[in-house]
Design an enzyme around this catalytic site. Structure first.
Site, PDB file in Angstrom:
ATOM      1  N   HIS A  37     -61.115 -37.010  39.138  1.00 23.12           N
ATOM      2  CA  HIS A  37     -62.138 -36.174  39.765  1.00 23.12           C
ATOM      3  C   HIS A  37     -62.571 -35.053  38.817  1.00 23.12           C
ATOM      4  CE1 HIS A  37     -59.861 -37.565  43.506  1.00 23.12           C
ATOM      5  NE2 HIS A  37     -61.097 -37.978  43.758  1.00 23.12           N
ATOM      6  N   SER A 185     -55.501 -42.269  41.415  1.00 22.26           N
ATOM      7  CA  SER A 185     -56.085 -42.431  42.746  1.00 22.26           C
ATOM      8  C   SER A 185     -55.395 -41.463  43.688  1.00 22.26           C
ATOM      9  CB  SER A 185     -55.851 -43.866  43.246  1.00 22.26           C
ATOM     10  OG  SER A 185     -56.054 -43.927  44.641  1.00 22.26           O
TER      11      SER A 185
HETATM   12  P1  AMP Z   1     -62.731 -40.304  46.090  1.00 21.64           P
HETATM   13  O1  AMP Z   1     -62.276 -38.906  46.276  1.00 21.64           O
HETATM   14  O2  AMP Z   1     -61.626 -41.306  45.942  1.00 21.64           O
HETATM   15  O3  AMP Z   1     -63.805 -40.703  47.064  1.00 21.64           O
HETATM   16  O4  AMP Z   1     -63.432 -40.328  44.658  1.00 21.64           O
HETATM   17  C1  AMP Z   1     -64.466 -39.432  44.340  1.00 21.64           C
HETATM   18  C2  AMP Z   1     -65.057 -39.835  43.022  1.00 21.64           C
HETATM   19  O5  AMP Z   1     -64.051 -39.811  42.013  1.00 21.64           O
HETATM   20  C3  AMP Z   1     -65.614 -41.279  43.039  1.00 21.64           C
HETATM   21  O6  AMP Z   1     -66.830 -41.324  42.304  1.00 21.64           O
HETATM   22  C4  AMP Z   1     -64.531 -42.041  42.347  1.00 21.64           C
HETATM   23  O7  AMP Z   1     -64.986 -43.225  41.717  1.00 21.64           O
HETATM   24  C5  AMP Z   1     -64.044 -41.035  41.325  1.00 21.64           C
HETATM   25  N1  AMP Z   1     -62.710 -41.369  40.865  1.00 21.64           N
HETATM   26  C6  AMP Z   1     -61.610 -41.614  41.628  1.00 21.64           C
HETATM   27  N2  AMP Z   1     -60.555 -41.942  40.855  1.00 21.64           N
HETATM   28  C7  AMP Z   1     -61.001 -41.914  39.561  1.00 21.64           C
HETATM   29  C8  AMP Z   1     -60.395 -42.171  38.291  1.00 21.64           C
HETATM   30  N3  AMP Z   1     -59.109 -42.533  38.186  1.00 21.64           N
HETATM   31  N4  AMP Z   1     -61.161 -42.040  37.188  1.00 21.64           N
HETATM   32  C9  AMP Z   1     -62.468 -41.680  37.289  1.00 21.64           C
HETATM   33  N5  AMP Z   1     -63.102 -41.439  38.447  1.00 21.64           N
HETATM   34  C10 AMP Z   1     -62.372 -41.546  39.574  1.00 21.64           C
END
Ligand code: AMP
Length: 279
Positions: A37, A185
């Site tokens: 993030h 993640s």
């Molecule tokens: P989320 O909070 O899981 O909905 O993710 C928010 C944003 O962060 C989304 O655009 C995801 O694709 C991105 N994101 C989550 N994990 C990663 C990672 N390991 N590397 C890069 N971007 C990420």
């Protein structure tokens, strides 16, 4: 860092910056922030004058109530990470701020919505587009930043932006990984020590596939990867597919720009990952 919980307060804050011809970069998240993030925040700060982050655990994109209930919400930690990274404003709305009672949403997304993640999480991308549309309307960003980690999500949002002619540019940022290869993640906190080790099979198979791409036919790569993952301890494989990067159709033997995508359950935790393959 400014923290706002309503669309009107967000608008009041951003209005002054827009009036001063500042550009706005936007990073939508569900919180439980990690380096993946924060890399998006860095990209937003590089490309735009003002970096906006939203944290909203969006109920309409969850297909399992337990997953929504158990989603980690370490908000104080998130706030300190964002402010130390130089984020300018955090939008932290309630469910009531984002949704009207009984509202419905149905955006034609074609087959993109039904393949891969769509097979295993029906309705997921309707919920994703519903909230991202609302967040785009609230923030009105010049550029929005999404992680390659959710590759299909980027495709779906790109289609929405194209079809609805939304005035926003999208930028996809690379996957940030732990030193041993595991894609970062928010859900990784749910993994036990053994599951954390078992989960490494996902990135291991993806990296092996990337190494062999160009010398081994894609059908063979897909079959081998599927077999390896199906035989990996602790992995309940949902899919391992090699797809055309633009259409997410199965890659053809002559396809040059492809992506290998995997989804699996490791214990009770569902993980996804992918790598871009270059000949
Ligand atoms: P989320 O909070 O899981 O909905 O993710 C928010 C944003 O962060 C989304 O655009 C995801 O694709 C991105 N994101 C989550 N994990 C990663 C990672 N390991 N590397 C890069 N971007 C990420």
């Amino acid at each position: 860092m400014e923290i706002v919980t309503t669309k009107s307060a967000l608008n009041a804050f951003l209005h002054q910056h827009r009036a001063a011809a500042k550009t706005i970069g936007f990073v939508p998240t569900m919180g439980a922030l990690h380096q993946g993030h924060l890399a998006l925040i860095d990209a937003a700060k590089q490309v735009a004058n003002i970096a906006v982050c939203s944290i909203f655990v969006n109920p309409t994109q969850f297909t399992q109530a337990a997953d929504l209930d158990n989603y980690p919400r370490p908000i104080d930690h998130d706030v300190s990470l964002l402010s130390s990274r130089g984020c300018d404003v955090l939008f932290l709305p309630s469910v009531g701020e984002m949704y009207a009672p009984g509202e419905t949403w149905n955006l034609p997304l074609g087959e993109l919505e039904h393949v891969l993640e769509g097979e295993f999480r029906p309705g997921h991308y309707q919920g994703v587009t519903q909230i991202v549309y609302k967040l785009f309307a609230a923030v009105q960003p010049d550029v929005a930043f999404f992680g390659q980690k959710d590759f299909q999500q980027v495709k779906v949002i790109d289609k929405m932006v194209h079809d609805l002619q939304l005035p926003v540019k999208l930028q996809m940022c690379p996957i940030v990984r732990e030193a041993d290869g595991l894609a970062m993640s928010s859900r990784n906190v749910h993994l036990s020590a053994t599951e954390r080790q078992d989960a490494l099979a996902l990135s291991r198979v993806l990296f092996l596939t990337r190494e062999r791409f160009g010398t081994v036919p894609v059908q063979q790569l897909e079959a081998d990867g599927t077999q390896l993952l199906a035989a990996s301890p602790g992995i309940a494989l949902e899919y391992f597919r090699i797809c055309d990067r633009d259409t997410l159709h199965p890659a053809r033997p002559e396809s040059k720009t492809v992506v290998a995508l995997v989804a699996a359950r490791v214990g009770a935790t569902r993980l996804i990952d992918n790598v871009l393959l270059e000949a």
